[in-house]
Structure formats: structure tokens, C-alpha cells
Design a protein around this motif. Structure first.
Motif, PDB file in Angstrom:
ATOM      1  N   VAL A  12      19.264 -19.669-113.158  1.00  0.00           N
ATOM      2  CA  VAL A  12      19.487 -18.504-114.018  1.00  0.00           C
ATOM      3  C   VAL A  12      18.140 -17.845-114.275  1.00  0.00           C
ATOM      4  CG1 VAL A  12      20.439 -17.680-116.191  1.00  0.00           C
ATOM      5  CG2 VAL A  12      21.426 -19.700-115.101  1.00  0.00           C
ATOM      6  N   THR A  13      17.897 -16.672-113.677  1.00  0.00           N
ATOM      7  CA  THR A  13      16.607 -16.008-113.825  1.00  0.00           C
ATOM      8  C   THR A  13      16.579 -15.175-115.101  1.00  0.00           C
ATOM      9  OG1 THR A  13      17.256 -14.008-112.614  1.00  0.00           O
ATOM     10  CG2 THR A  13      16.445 -15.886-111.315  1.00  0.00           C
ATOM     11  N   SER A  14      15.391 -14.644-115.403  1.00  0.00           N
ATOM     12  CA  SER A  14      15.196 -13.899-116.645  1.00  0.00           C
ATOM     13  C   SER A  14      15.990 -12.606-116.694  1.00  0.00           C
ATOM     14  CB  SER A  14      13.706 -13.593-116.840  1.00  0.00           C
ATOM     15  OG  SER A  14      13.186 -12.901-115.713  1.00  0.00           O
ATOM     16  N   CYS A  56      27.925 -29.358-112.317  1.00  0.00           N
ATOM     17  CA  CYS A  56      27.278 -28.047-112.441  1.00  0.00           C
ATOM     18  C   CYS A  56      26.009 -28.163-113.290  1.00  0.00           C
ATOM     19  CB  CYS A  56      28.236 -27.041-113.068  1.00  0.00           C
ATOM     20  SG  CYS A  56      29.729 -26.774-112.087  1.00  0.00           S
ATOM     21  N   ILE A  57      24.854 -27.992-112.653  1.00  0.00           N
ATOM     22  CA  ILE A  57      23.559 -28.093-113.320  1.00  0.00           C
ATOM     23  C   ILE A  57      22.926 -26.712-113.358  1.00  0.00           C
ATOM     24  CG2 ILE A  57      21.279 -29.167-113.282  1.00  0.00           C
ATOM     25  CD1 ILE A  57      22.480 -31.433-111.613  1.00  0.00           C
ATOM     26  N   ALA A  58      22.497 -26.277-114.541  1.00  0.00           N
ATOM     27  CA  ALA A  58      21.840 -24.979-114.687  1.00  0.00           C
ATOM     28  C   ALA A  58      20.353 -25.169-114.957  1.00  0.00           C
ATOM     29  CB  ALA A  58      22.472 -24.188-115.830  1.00  0.00           C
ATOM     30  N   HIS A  59      19.535 -24.512-114.165  1.00  0.00           N
ATOM     31  CA  HIS A  59      18.091 -24.464-114.410  1.00  0.00           C
ATOM     32  C   HIS A  59      17.784 -23.097-115.001  1.00  0.00           C
ATOM     33  CE1 HIS A  59      13.752 -25.151-112.728  1.00  0.00           C
ATOM     34  NE2 HIS A  59      13.799 -25.004-114.035  1.00  0.00           N
ATOM     35  N   LEU A  60      17.484 -23.075-116.298  1.00  0.00           N
ATOM     36  CA  LEU A  60      17.303 -21.803-116.989  1.00  0.00           C
ATOM     37  C   LEU A  60      15.906 -21.237-116.792  1.00  0.00           C
ATOM     38  CD1 LEU A  60      19.108 -22.273-120.437  1.00  0.00           C
ATOM     39  CD2 LEU A  60      20.051 -21.669-118.200  1.00  0.00           C
ATOM     40  N   TYR A  61      15.869 -20.003-116.319  1.00  0.00           N
ATOM     41  CA  TYR A  61      14.659 -19.187-116.221  1.00  0.00           C
ATOM     42  C   TYR A  61      13.508 -19.881-115.481  1.00  0.00           C
ATOM     43  CZ  TYR A  61      17.627 -17.227-119.786  1.00  0.00           C
ATOM     44  OH  TYR A  61      18.723 -16.761-120.464  1.00  0.00           O
ATOM     45  N   PRO A  62      13.767 -20.387-114.264  1.00  0.00           N
ATOM     46  CA  PRO A  62      12.687 -21.025-113.500  1.00  0.00           C
ATOM     47  C   PRO A  62      11.578 -20.057-113.124  1.00  0.00           C
ATOM     48  CG  PRO A  62      14.620 -20.697-112.124  1.00  0.00           C
ATOM     49  CD  PRO A  62      15.038 -20.371-113.527  1.00  0.00           C
ATOM     50  N   ASP A  63      11.858 -18.737-113.178  1.00  0.00           N
ATOM     51  CA  ASP A  63      10.826 -17.749-112.895  1.00  0.00           C
ATOM     52  C   ASP A  63       9.839 -17.620-114.050  1.00  0.00           C
ATOM     53  OD1 ASP A  63      13.043 -16.789-114.348  1.00  0.00           O
ATOM     54  OD2 ASP A  63      12.647 -14.704-113.803  1.00  0.00           O
ATOM     55  N   LEU A  64      10.197 -18.121-115.231  1.00  0.00           N
ATOM     56  CA  LEU A  64       9.312 -18.068-116.405  1.00  0.00           C
ATOM     57  C   LEU A  64       8.914 -19.461-116.893  1.00  0.00           C
ATOM     58  CD1 LEU A  64      11.100 -15.298-118.512  1.00  0.00           C
ATOM     59  CD2 LEU A  64       9.013 -15.043-117.149  1.00  0.00           C
ATOM     60  N   LEU A  65       9.850 -20.388-116.871  1.00  0.00           N
ATOM     61  CA  LEU A  65       9.606 -21.712-117.449  1.00  0.00           C
ATOM     62  C   LEU A  65       9.562 -22.771-116.351  1.00  0.00           C
ATOM     63  CD1 LEU A  65      11.953 -21.587-120.594  1.00  0.00           C
ATOM     64  CD2 LEU A  65       9.519 -21.004-120.430  1.00  0.00           C
ATOM     65  N   ASN A  66       8.460 -22.806-115.620  1.00  0.00           N
ATOM     66  CA  ASN A  66       8.258 -23.844-114.610  1.00  0.00           C
ATOM     67  C   ASN A  66       6.785 -24.222-114.564  1.00  0.00           C
ATOM     68  OD1 ASN A  66       9.097 -25.662-112.542  1.00  0.00           O
ATOM     69  ND2 ASN A  66       8.328 -24.231-111.001  1.00  0.00           N
TER      70      ASN A  66
END
Length: 248
Positions: free
Chosen positions: A43-45, A6-16
Motif C-alpha cells: 500500500v503506497t502513500s 493476506c499481508i499488507a505492507h503499509l507505505y513501503p515507499d515512505l516507511l522502509n
């Protein structure tokens, strides 16, 4: 049969800001090439991140404004994140995400953006920006290469990710780049980081598999393309160094 990692990409809408999706793709593909499965959660904002649900977390880079938004969101569950990190949760934090792991990031006007306080670390904006190709030597993964572009000067009392061979690193003065604390990997190296550094990608993946209790030891892959990219980078770095040395 082993469950998915299980890999979580945190807030890709802000931190990419620095192609951090490339890091997620690299992790996913390197598992799939070995017949293993990854379950990637974006995981979006507008959502709450739950560290207890993940085996590996990526926190990418963003602008000062975006860092402030993410800081406010993550600090609501700061105690959960602290407990998870101390328990060994693997966490890869790049550039702005790296800065958020510390006590604060001080902006040019003196305003301090509070961090998660997971590490004994502070970042203060400086001038000029530290920009260019960077190479470091890691005890665990050998040479790590990439690109850095940051105004922050980061200082901490933990082990670094590596020693600077070429470039600036954390602050341009102490010869260190990034941080290694338990299973936390923090760095200013992006572009993105993992496609050019398969040894680091696999080290992080193995750390996550062990944390998840998935009984798999990763076998080597044929990394000819990755090696070619690294060679091209190193040749370019050496050529630029020669030009700089010959320039009056």
C-alpha cells in the motif's frame, strides 16, 4: 484448500528505513516453506489502506518527516483502525511505525505529531539517541535480538513485548521494550527484526492464521541459519559487554 494469508505492507515507499522489506520476505518464505501461500499487498502513500481487507499488517520505520505524512494519511481512517485492532487484527509496527500507534510523538522543537491513538502511549524525543545491539526476553517467544537506533522515549501502560536483557528498550530507564496489546506487536528492534527471530515470526504468523480463520498449526522448520545468526549476535554482545566492563 486454505486461502492465501493476506499481508499488507503499509507505505513501503515512505516507511522502509530499517530494511522492513526483510520482515515481509521472512513472513512470506516461512509460509511457503510449509506449503502455504501469502498474498502481499504493498500500500503506497498514494493509496488508502483498508484494515478490513488484511489478515496481518506491517507498519515500518521512517524519518520524522515521513512519519508526519503517514500520520496524516492514516488518521483519516483512524476509527477503522481502532475497530480492527480491538477486533484482533494482527499488526507489527517497527520503530517509527511503533511510535505512530500512540497518542503523539513530540519532536525536539516541541511539535507533537499526532498518532493513531490505538494505544495508551506517548513518545517524546530525547538525547542522546539510544543506539546499539539489543536483546529482550519475551514470555511468548523467548529471547528476541536485534538492533535499535531511536531518539524517541516511549512510555505506555500496556504489557511490553519483552524485558530488556541488553540495550536500552523503550526509553532507557524502565527496562521494557516494545508493546503487546491484543494482537499488536510494537518494537524498536530492527535490522530487520524477523530474520533473526524465527520464533517471533512464527508466533505472529500463527496469530494471523488464527485471526483469518485458516485452520493450520505451524510445524517447526529447520532454522539452522537463523540460529547461527542469533549465536553470532549473542557472542558479539557478550564480547562487547566484557570489553566495556574492562574499559576504565
Amino acid at each position: 484448500m486454505n486461502r492465501p494469508l493476506c499481508i499488507a505492507h503499509l507505505y513501503p515507499d515512505l516507511l522502509n528505513l530499517y530494511a522492513d522489506k526483510g520482515n515481509i520476505l521472512t513472513l512470506k518464505r516461512r509460509l511457503e516453506w510449509r506449503g502455504l501461500e501469502a498474498q502481499v499487498t504493498l500500500v503506497t502513500s498514494s493509496e488508502e489502506a483498508r484494515p478490513g481487507d488484511y489478515d496481518l499488517v506491517l507498519l515500518g520505520g521512517g524519518s520524522d518527516r515521513e512519519q508526519e505524512i503517514v500520520s496524516r494519511t492514516l488518521r483519516r481512517s483512524r476509527d477503522e483502525w481502532k475497530a480492527a485492532v480491538e477486533d484482533g487484527l494482527p499488526l507489527l509496527a517497527v520503530c517509527g511505525g511503533y511510535q505512530l500507534l500512540g497518542e503523539y510523538y513530540q519532536l525536539p522543537d516541541g511539535t507533537k505529531v499526532p498518532g493513531l491513538e490505538l494505544l495508551d502511549m506517548v513518545t517524546v524525543a530525547g538525547s542522546p539517541r539510544l543506539i546499539g545491539n539489543v536483546a529482550i526476553e519475551s514470555d511468548e517467544c523467548g529471547t528476541i535480538v536485534g538492533f535499535e537506533n531511536h531518539g524517541g522515549r516511549t512510555t505506555h501502560h500496556h504489557a511490553p513485548l519483552g524485558k530488556v536483557i541488553s540495550g536500552h528498550g523503550n526509553n532507557g530507564t524502565d527496562g521494557h521494550e516494545g508493546v503487546r496489546y491484543k494482537n499488536v506487536f510494537g518494537t524498536y528492534i530492527h535490522g530487520p527484526l524477523l530474520p533473526k527471530n524465527p520464533a517471533l515470526a512464527d508466533f505472529i504468523l500463527q496469530t494471523a492464521l488464527d485471526y483469518a480463520g485458516i485452520d493450520v498449526k505451524l510445524e517447526p522448520l529447520d532454522d539452522e541459519l537463523e540460529k547461527a545468526a542469533r549465536t553470532a549476535f549473542q557472542v558479539r554482545r557478550m564480547n562487547l559487554s566484557e570489553v566495556a566492563a574492562q574499559t576504565p
